[in-house]
Design an enzyme around this catalytic site. Structure first.
Site, PDB file in Angstrom:
ATOM      1  CD  GLU A   1      -0.523  -4.641   8.070  1.00 35.41           C
ATOM      2  OE1 GLU A   1      -0.314  -5.743   7.502  1.00 35.41           O
ATOM      3  OE2 GLU A   1      -1.542  -4.389   8.728  1.00 35.41           O
TER       4      GLU A   1
ATOM      5  CG  ASN B   1       3.978  -7.825   1.907  1.00 29.09           C
ATOM      6  OD1 ASN B   1       4.985  -7.560   1.249  1.00 29.09           O
ATOM      7  ND2 ASN B   1       3.905  -8.886   2.705  1.00 29.09           N
TER       8      ASN B   1
ATOM      9  CD  GLU C   1       1.421  12.113   7.419  1.00 31.75           C
ATOM     10  OE1 GLU C   1       1.991  12.333   8.481  1.00 31.75           O
ATOM     11  OE2 GLU C   1       0.337  12.620   7.113  1.00 31.75           O
TER      12      GLU C   1
END
Lengths: 379, 266
Positions: free
Chosen positions: A127, A129, A363
């Site tokens: 997301e 943040n 990732e």
């Protein structure tokens, strides 16, 4: 220790190398230029059983293992890291958590869609943040009767605007921190689901990245993946596996760049001889080869540990870190060998270098991999 | 109904070609591939299998490592393999090879509704003889240079490709068809069939297996039984890089004329 691949794994590599040479290589530059999802090749990869390679055969998959999956991504990424990314994400981040944590009903419904149904899968954790600190996600899912109501958004979602099945992480109880995160299987046609911004990226132009938005999105209660509040461990374990895929992508990029550099330096004559005959070139190529071999062993070790049912968190992080940093180094040095030609779009080096950069970021950044490795050293 | 496909492991001509003292190819020291036309034959068989559900069996004659090729064909969808291998068979020319493969196929059995597919020719010898010789020795109807196939019951309508056109021929099963590359595009191996390739049946036929077959006679098999004698093998000198002329027809014609004039041809 036996470093030889089984006959089946060798055959998978041969098949994938042939497919990559004949089907992927010819359109790799065009895919980069047009930023188009390589749908025709992805359809073929579904037909060959590469998409859904680890899904058990009773759900329409190939029933193979993590090592075979990594070999496929490695071979594909030698020519097109975008296609490698699409495959790695579909297999490692969408199919895998459903195989590992899905109920029988969820597996029976979604795994055939992700294999014989030719529907592409995605994974939605990040997301605005909550990047490296993935536990700080704000997307919420509130249980109301027989369904959850999901609100929030996710960014940088690989396969975002082509995927039809998403594994999504959302807070079901904000007061519990990471123990309040739950995982869900979300279909793109659920009411309240929409695709937001399509990202314009430095590289991986053929891999579709997008924001996804949940606005009072209705997710059936039976689509909770695992138990409520157990989403964070599912996300972390899934990322362990996903990192093997990105290690394979980085390794493939490095191997592809090395092969291009060898071919070019053998043909490029300066100061009266091929530049491959200069010791500076030879030493650089030797370092590239050394890194590829070491990276391959790290990646295969992580994949084999996963297949053996052993803990492989540290091994996957080491493989991902090493292979992706080697991809960046190798593509950068290979481009240097091409001189001015390497900086043009007449050769694949600038594309490979742009594609390599993201492998050090997504990732789990290189910094996060070092956190994971050191956290597993008893410090 | 079943389909038999004959396949051959050939030297990869993109690598170096090695020759033995007797003029035959030193196959052991060369990288090998599946003969390209044979892959078209395999694909034709697999397409009929997809349509009709029949069994496909691949036959090859070669040294024991040729099993690897048969397993790769199984990874494409072939159901069974037969490896014909023996020292007595080594060095066979097309005549001797077709004797041995015919004996093996006959031992396996050809039924009324069966089809045998072969590639048009192998890239090592380029003779295009083994397929037709096999048909003769097995007593099968044959059509060579097949570029399209339609099966309707026991009748197969095929397009036989010629240099300046094609002919359409109807043939009844059992028959042997030799396939050209225009027939189809061979499929890739797939993951599921790769995983099961080493579980599929593979029969090894040796000299001992076939020695009592009427076609097997030591005077007509192997290097000594082969009527072909290789006088000399060599790699032809490579041609120089060609020149590509570009532009509209008139400009290209002018350039051609200039080149020919410079060489005093016109």
């Amino acid at each position: 220790m036996d470093f030889n691949l089984s006959k089946q794994h060798q055959m998978i590599r041969k098949m994938m190398a042939s497919f990559t040479e004949n089907e992927i290589k010819p359109i790799a530059a065009e895919t980069d230029r047009t930023c188009e999802f390589p749908r025709e090749n992805i359809e073929k990869l579904f037909d060959l059983g590469v998409m859904g390679i680890c899904v058990p055969q009773q759900y329409g998959g190939s029933g193979s293992d993590a090592l075979a999956s990594a070999i496929c991504v490695e071979e594909i990424s030698k020519q097109c890291a975008s296609t490698g990314d699409i495959v790695a994400t579909h297999n490692g981040l969408c199919c895998d958590p459903i195989i590992n944590y899905g109920t029988e009903e969820q597996k029976a419904k979604y795994l055939p869609m992700l294999t014989t149904g030719h529907k592409v899968g995605a994974f939605a954790l990040t997301e605005p943040n909550a990047g490296s600190d993935a536990s700080k996600g704000q997307t919420e899912a509130r249980l109301e009767g027989d369904h959850y109501v999901m609100n929030g958004s996710k960014i940088f979602i690989t396969n975002g605007y082509v995927a039809e099945v998403f594994v999504v992480f959302a807070m079901t109880d904000k007061s519990k921190g990471t123990k309040g995160i739950s995982a869900f299987i979300v279909e793109k046609d659920f009411p309240g689901f929409s695709i937001g911004k399509h990202e314009e990226k430095m590289g991986l132009h053929g891999s579709p990245t997008a924001e996804i938005v949940f606005q009072d999105c209705i997710v059936p209660k039976e689509n909770l993946l695992g138990k409520e509040g157990r989403g964070f461990p599912i996300a972390m374990a899934t990322l362990d596996g996903g990192r093997i895929g990105i290690a394979a992508q980085g390794l493939g990029l490095a191997e592809g760049a090395l092969a291009e550099a060898i071919a070019y330096t053998k043909g490029r004559v300066q100061f009266g001889k091929p530049i491959s005959k200069f010791q500076n070139t030879q030493f650089t190529l030797a370092d590239m080869e050394l890194g590829c071999e070491a990276g391959r062993l790290l990646m295969y070790q992580a994949a084999m540990a996963k297949d053996a049912g052993k803990r492989y968190t540290k091994e996957a992080a080491m493989a991902k870190l090493f292979c992706t940093e080697h991809a960046m180094k190798t593509t950068t040095k290979a481009l240097q060998m091409f001189g001015g030609y390497g900086y043009t779009k007449d050769y694949p080096m600038e594309r490979m270098m742009r594609d390599a950069k993201i492998t050090e970021i997504y990732e789990g950044t290189s910094e996060v991999q070092r956190i994971v490795i050191s956290a597993n050293m008893g410090l | 109904m079943k389909i038999i496909v004959t396949v051959k492991q050939v030297p990869d001509t993109s690598g170096k070609v090695a020759v033995n003292a007797d003029g035959t190819l030193d196959r052991a020291s060369m990288q090998t591939i599946i003969n390209p036309d044979d892959l078209n034959a395999v694909e034709a068989a697999l397409q009929l299998k997809d349509e009709l559900g029949c069994k496909v069996i691949a036959f090859t004659m070669g040294p024991p490592p040729a099993e690897g090729m048969l397993r790769e064909l199984m990874a494409m969808g072939v159901d069974e393999g037969v490896l014909i291998t023996a020292r007595e068979f080594g060095g066979s020319d097309t005549y001797a090879t077709s004797q041995i493969i015919a004996a093996a196929i006959d031992t396996y059995g050809v039924d009324q509704d069966d089809i045998v597919f072969s590639g048009r020719q192998a890239i090592d010898g380029d003779t295009a003889q083994v397929g037709p010789q096999l048909a003769e020795k097995l007593g099968l109807e044959q059509v060579s240079y097949v570029g399209a196939i339609e099966k309707d019951g026991d009748t197969i309508k095929v397009r036989r490709m010629l240099e300046d056109g094609y002919m359409t021929i109807k043939v009844k099963t059992p028959c042997l068809l030799t396939c050209v590359k225009e027939l189809n595009t061979p499929r890739y191996m797939n993951i599921r069939d790769i995983l099961s390739a080493y579980d599929k049946p593979l029969q090894v036929m040796t000299y001992e297996t076939l020695k009592n077959h009427p076609l097997i006679d030591k005077t007509t098999i192997g290097l000594t039984g082969s009527p072909t004698n290789i006088f000399k093998s060599f790699t032809p000198p490579q041609k120089g890089v060609g020149t590509m002329l570009t532009g509209d027809s008139k400009s290209v014609a002018t350039q051609v004329a200039d080149v020919l004039a410079k060489k005093h041809i016109i």
